[in-house]
Design a protein around this motif. Structure first.
Motif, PDB file in Angstrom:
ATOM      1  N   HIS A 130      -3.443  -0.429  -5.690  1.00 49.58           N
ATOM      2  CA  HIS A 130      -3.765  -1.623  -4.666  1.00 49.58           C
ATOM      3  C   HIS A 130      -5.023  -2.279  -4.835  1.00 49.58           C
ATOM      4  O   HIS A 130      -5.981  -1.909  -5.329  1.00 49.58           O
ATOM      5  CB  HIS A 130      -3.572  -0.832  -3.345  1.00 49.58           C
ATOM      6  N   ILE A 131      -5.081  -3.398  -4.311  1.00 50.97           N
ATOM      7  CA  ILE A 131      -6.414  -4.392  -4.660  1.00 50.97           C
ATOM      8  C   ILE A 131      -6.416  -4.932  -3.211  1.00 50.97           C
ATOM      9  O   ILE A 131      -5.638  -5.370  -2.305  1.00 50.97           O
ATOM     10  CB  ILE A 131      -5.845  -5.618  -5.426  1.00 50.97           C
ATOM     11  N   LYS A 132      -7.847  -4.907  -2.813  1.00 55.40           N
ATOM     12  CA  LYS A 132      -8.338  -5.359  -1.337  1.00 55.40           C
ATOM     13  C   LYS A 132      -8.883  -6.628  -1.638  1.00 55.40           C
ATOM     14  O   LYS A 132      -9.761  -6.638  -2.377  1.00 55.40           O
ATOM     15  CB  LYS A 132      -9.083  -4.193  -0.704  1.00 55.40           C
ATOM     16  N   GLU A 133      -8.840  -7.733  -0.961  1.00 52.85           N
ATOM     17  CA  GLU A 133      -9.614  -8.794  -0.901  1.00 52.85           C
ATOM     18  C   GLU A 133      -9.629  -9.254   0.327  1.00 52.85           C
ATOM     19  O   GLU A 133      -8.265  -9.843   1.092  1.00 52.85           O
ATOM     20  CB  GLU A 133      -8.987  -9.672  -1.823  1.00 52.85           C
ATOM     21  N   VAL A 153      -4.189  -6.834   1.488  1.00 59.07           N
ATOM     22  CA  VAL A 153      -4.358  -5.538   0.489  1.00 59.07           C
ATOM     23  C   VAL A 153      -2.975  -5.845  -0.219  1.00 59.07           C
ATOM     24  O   VAL A 153      -1.878  -6.137   0.454  1.00 59.07           O
ATOM     25  CB  VAL A 153      -4.373  -4.043   1.181  1.00 59.07           C
ATOM     26  N   VAL A 154      -2.947  -5.865  -1.602  1.00 54.40           N
ATOM     27  CA  VAL A 154      -1.768  -6.014  -2.631  1.00 54.40           C
ATOM     28  C   VAL A 154      -1.847  -4.582  -3.051  1.00 54.40           C
ATOM     29  O   VAL A 154      -2.397  -4.094  -3.605  1.00 54.40           O
ATOM     30  CB  VAL A 154      -2.007  -7.079  -3.563  1.00 54.40           C
ATOM     31  N   GLU A 155      -0.458  -4.167  -2.696  1.00 54.93           N
ATOM     32  CA  GLU A 155       0.091  -2.781  -3.161  1.00 54.93           C
ATOM     33  C   GLU A 155       1.150  -3.096  -4.196  1.00 54.93           C
ATOM     34  O   GLU A 155       2.174  -3.597  -3.996  1.00 54.93           O
ATOM     35  CB  GLU A 155       0.727  -2.188  -2.105  1.00 54.93           C
ATOM     36  N   ARG A 172      16.050   3.266  -9.199  1.00 54.19           N
ATOM     37  CA  ARG A 172      14.833   2.852  -9.380  1.00 54.19           C
ATOM     38  C   ARG A 172      14.499   1.417  -9.357  1.00 54.19           C
ATOM     39  O   ARG A 172      15.074   0.635  -9.943  1.00 54.19           O
ATOM     40  CB  ARG A 172      14.260   3.686 -10.443  1.00 54.19           C
ATOM     41  N   SER A 173      13.474   1.059  -8.544  1.00 55.08           N
ATOM     42  CA  SER A 173      12.759  -0.254  -8.632  1.00 55.08           C
ATOM     43  C   SER A 173      11.337  -0.206  -8.700  1.00 55.08           C
ATOM     44  O   SER A 173      10.522   0.527  -8.261  1.00 55.08           O
ATOM     45  CB  SER A 173      13.278  -0.982  -7.473  1.00 55.08           C
ATOM     46  N   SER A 174      10.705  -1.460  -8.761  1.00 57.35           N
ATOM     47  CA  SER A 174       9.403  -1.591  -8.739  1.00 57.35           C
ATOM     48  C   SER A 174       9.052  -2.590  -7.577  1.00 57.35           C
ATOM     49  O   SER A 174       9.953  -3.461  -6.994  1.00 57.35           O
ATOM     50  CB  SER A 174       8.697  -2.648 -10.036  1.00 57.35           C
ATOM     51  N   TYR A 175       7.993  -2.686  -6.868  1.00 57.22           N
ATOM     52  CA  TYR A 175       7.825  -3.381  -5.664  1.00 57.22           C
ATOM     53  C   TYR A 175       6.340  -3.762  -5.714  1.00 57.22           C
ATOM     54  O   TYR A 175       5.268  -3.240  -6.558  1.00 57.22           O
ATOM     55  CB  TYR A 175       8.106  -2.773  -4.346  1.00 57.22           C
ATOM     56  N   CYS A 176       6.093  -4.881  -4.970  1.00 53.73           N
ATOM     57  CA  CYS A 176       4.610  -5.313  -4.535  1.00 53.73           C
ATOM     58  C   CYS A 176       4.846  -5.784  -3.252  1.00 53.73           C
ATOM     59  O   CYS A 176       5.634  -6.724  -2.799  1.00 53.73           O
ATOM     60  CB  CYS A 176       4.385  -6.622  -5.614  1.00 53.73           C
ATOM     61  N   ASP A 177       3.708  -5.379  -2.327  1.00 51.38           N
ATOM     62  CA  ASP A 177       3.640  -5.551  -1.031  1.00 51.38           C
ATOM     63  C   ASP A 177       2.375  -6.389  -0.854  1.00 51.38           C
ATOM     64  O   ASP A 177       1.287  -5.561  -1.269  1.00 51.38           O
ATOM     65  CB  ASP A 177       4.075  -4.073  -0.044  1.00 51.38           C
ATOM     66  N   VAL A 178       2.506  -7.129   0.098  1.00 56.87           N
ATOM     67  CA  VAL A 178       1.332  -7.962   0.487  1.00 56.87           C
ATOM     68  C   VAL A 178       1.181  -7.892   1.872  1.00 56.87           C
ATOM     69  O   VAL A 178       1.749  -8.317   2.776  1.00 56.87           O
ATOM     70  CB  VAL A 178       1.112  -9.551   0.074  1.00 56.87           C
ATOM     71  N   TRP A 179      -0.054  -6.803   2.131  1.00 55.78           N
ATOM     72  CA  TRP A 179      -0.263  -6.511   3.656  1.00 55.78           C
ATOM     73  C   TRP A 179      -1.417  -7.516   4.168  1.00 55.78           C
ATOM     74  O   TRP A 179      -2.491  -7.812   3.537  1.00 55.78           O
ATOM     75  CB  TRP A 179      -0.883  -5.044   3.655  1.00 55.78           C
ATOM     76  N   ASN A 180      -1.180  -8.433   5.140  1.00 54.58           N
ATOM     77  CA  ASN A 180      -2.287  -8.956   5.892  1.00 54.58           C
ATOM     78  C   ASN A 180      -2.675  -8.344   7.153  1.00 54.58           C
ATOM     79  O   ASN A 180      -2.055  -7.817   7.794  1.00 54.58           O
ATOM     80  CB  ASN A 180      -1.528 -10.390   6.132  1.00 54.58           C
ATOM     81  N   PHE A 181      -3.899  -8.520   7.353  1.00 51.50           N
ATOM     82  CA  PHE A 181      -4.699  -7.738   8.539  1.00 51.50           C
ATOM     83  C   PHE A 181      -5.286  -8.778   9.543  1.00 51.50           C
ATOM     84  O   PHE A 181      -5.858  -9.805   8.937  1.00 51.50           O
ATOM     85  CB  PHE A 181      -5.729  -6.672   7.879  1.00 51.50           C
ATOM     86  N   LYS A 182      -5.317  -8.613  10.702  1.00 52.39           N
ATOM     87  CA  LYS A 182      -5.800  -9.294  11.776  1.00 52.39           C
ATOM     88  C   LYS A 182      -6.834  -8.391  12.730  1.00 52.39           C
ATOM     89  O   LYS A 182      -5.658  -7.686  13.388  1.00 52.39           O
ATOM     90  CB  LYS A 182      -4.769 -10.263  12.411  1.00 52.39           C
ATOM     91  N   ALA A 183      -7.998  -8.568  12.911  1.00 51.09           N
ATOM     92  CA  ALA A 183      -8.470  -7.770  13.905  1.00 51.09           C
ATOM     93  C   ALA A 183      -8.236  -6.274  13.782  1.00 51.09           C
ATOM     94  O   ALA A 183      -8.083  -5.504  14.709  1.00 51.09           O
ATOM     95  CB  ALA A 183      -8.347  -8.146  15.260  1.00 51.09           C
TER      96      ALA A 183
END
Length: 109
Positions: free
Chosen positions: A64-67, A71-73, A87-98
């Motif tokens: 995971h990468i934080k910027e 956070v990109v997982e 079986r699969s691969s995934y990429c989740d983009v997490w957006n944070f607010k407060a």
């Protein structure tokens, strides 16, 4: 607690099937978009989705990468249904607010 810490705790709760705990890390108006599939809006709708759809799913975060507020997982996911595994691969983009998860955009291939 910073966004990366929240991501780690929330992701652990999700992986362990503790959906009530996971939801506590989300904003009231959380948006979860499965790219190419459905989008879920708000805690109630998201909880209903994850508590049914995540049964039989195992996922492993590989990195995971934080910027800033993101956070990109990256990881692997296994879907188990009727004795079959996919079986699969995934990429989740997490957006944070407060300090809360406000949006997740999920790509599964």
């Amino acid at each position: 607690m910073n966004n990366q810490d929240i991501f780690i705790k929330a992701n652990k709760a999700l992986a362990e099937g503790n959906y009530v705990e996971f939801i506590t890390y989300c904003t009231e108006d959380i948006k979860w978009e499965n790219v190419g599939g459905k989008t879920f809006n708000g805690k109630a709708e998201l909880y209903k989705y994850i508590s049914s759809a995540y049964d039989g799913i195992t996922f492993t975060t590989e990195n995971h990468i934080k910027e800033d507020n993101f956070v990109v997982e990256l990881g692997r996911i296994v879907f188990e249904k009727n004795g079959e595994s996919k079986r699969s691969s995934y990429c989740d983009v997490w957006n944070f607010k407060a300090g809360m998860i406000s949006q997740v955009t999920s790509f599964v291939i």
